[in-house]
Motif scaffolding. Sequence first.
Motif, short mmCIF file in Angstrom:
data_model
loop_
_atom_site.label_atom_id
_atom_site.label_comp_id
_atom_site.label_asym_id
_atom_site.label_seq_id
_atom_site.Cartn_x
_atom_site.Cartn_y
_atom_site.Cartn_z
N LEU A 108 7.49 21.79 27.40
CA LEU A 108 8.77 21.26 27.89
C LEU A 108 8.94 19.79 27.51
N ARG A 109 7.85 19.02 27.55
CA ARG A 109 7.93 17.62 27.11
C ARG A 109 8.28 17.53 25.63
N ALA A 110 7.88 18.56 24.88
CA ALA A 110 8.19 18.59 23.44
C ALA A 110 9.56 19.19 23.15
N GLY A 111 10.28 19.55 24.21
CA GLY A 111 11.63 20.08 24.04
C GLY A 111 11.68 21.56 23.72
N ILE A 112 10.59 22.29 24.01
CA ILE A 112 10.54 23.73 23.75
C ILE A 112 10.44 24.48 25.07
N ASP A 113 11.38 25.36 25.29
CA ASP A 113 11.43 26.15 26.53
C ASP A 113 10.64 27.44 26.32
N PHE A 114 9.31 27.33 26.40
CA PHE A 114 8.46 28.52 26.24
C PHE A 114 8.38 29.21 27.59
N ASP A 115 8.89 30.43 27.68
CA ASP A 115 9.04 31.13 28.96
C ASP A 115 7.81 31.98 29.26
N PHE A 116 6.87 31.41 30.03
CA PHE A 116 5.66 32.13 30.39
C PHE A 116 5.94 33.27 31.37
N SER A 117 7.12 33.28 32.00
CA SER A 117 7.44 34.36 32.93
C SER A 117 7.55 35.70 32.21
N LYS A 118 7.71 35.68 30.89
CA LYS A 118 7.79 36.92 30.11
C LYS A 118 6.41 37.38 29.63
N CYS A 119 5.38 36.61 29.97
CA CYS A 119 4.02 36.91 29.52
C CYS A 119 3.18 37.41 30.69
N ARG A 120 2.24 38.28 30.39
CA ARG A 120 1.25 38.66 31.39
C ARG A 120 0.12 37.65 31.33
N LEU A 121 -0.25 37.10 32.49
CA LEU A 121 -1.22 36.02 32.57
C LEU A 121 -2.48 36.54 33.25
N ILE A 122 -3.58 36.55 32.53
CA ILE A 122 -4.83 37.13 33.02
C ILE A 122 -5.85 36.02 33.20
N ASP A 123 -6.37 35.89 34.39
CA ASP A 123 -7.32 34.83 34.71
C ASP A 123 -8.69 35.45 34.98
N ALA A 124 -9.61 35.26 34.04
CA ALA A 124 -10.95 35.85 34.18
C ALA A 124 -11.68 35.27 35.38
#
Length: 288
Positions: A108-124
């Motif tokens: 976001l600081r770089a001006g890119i709206d990367f939407d992690f809500s569309k990703c599955r997030l796996i925390d080992a």
Amino acid sequence: MKLNLQKPLVIFDLETTGLDLVKDRVIQLSYIKVYPDGREERVNKLINPEKPIPVEVQALTGITDDMVKDQPTFKQLATTLSNAFTGCDFAGFNSNHFDVPLLAEEFLRAGIDFDFSKCRLIDAQSIFHKLERRNLAAAYKFYCGRRMEDDFEAHRADQDTEATYRVLMGELDMYTLERQQELGENPEGRVLKNDMQFLSEFSRQNNNVDFAGRIVWAEQKDKAGNPVLDAEGNPKMIEVFNFGKHKGVPVADVLRFDPGYYSWILGGDFTYNTKQVLTRIRLRESQR
């Protein structure tokens, strides 16, 4: 065991100037991109944080100001990274609590709206703590049968990324129904599906809407205080504030009766991700 993937999985780790999501920056990013066909792509980058690296961080990671001064900034790498990460799921060790939120801030600081809500997030780590409750070194010893310090250099993102990948694979090998039965364990709650959606849900430890937890999911209630149910009979969930004078109040209601609160948050010392989530809710509500 081969990961059961429908889309690429990025196993990653960050080294940073500190632990503050607003003020600190990435100094090393390492990831392994695993494709559904089993191919693996490894990337390791030092990053210029555009600020001094604290002495204690230099001692911990071995990464000095001199090592990063001629390296690209995150902003210079952001488009390439966004392209590489688009359409992927993500995995890490303690990643849902820190690495993903900080990576989102850097984008976001770089001006890119990367939407992690569309990703599955796996925390080992989350998986490990729910089933064994230890740290990465103990997880590596437990699942891989070796001491982490014998195989890796501590506190380097590329080393921790490799260890996390092996731990995740070890977890999937350990928590099959057959393996648990061989060990004489009660398999109730101790079987992991080799499925990224299942692992993502199993890794989740909170109801945060934004990564910082300023906005959370809560059950929608009717005027009598009873849960409102959806067509399947499950409670409907809505976004509520999790701090300040409007704690516990639906965000949509606050935006309606106290519109200045939105402006206050946007101008305040909150993460870009919190502001982004709040703006998305405001835009959604304005279209209703």
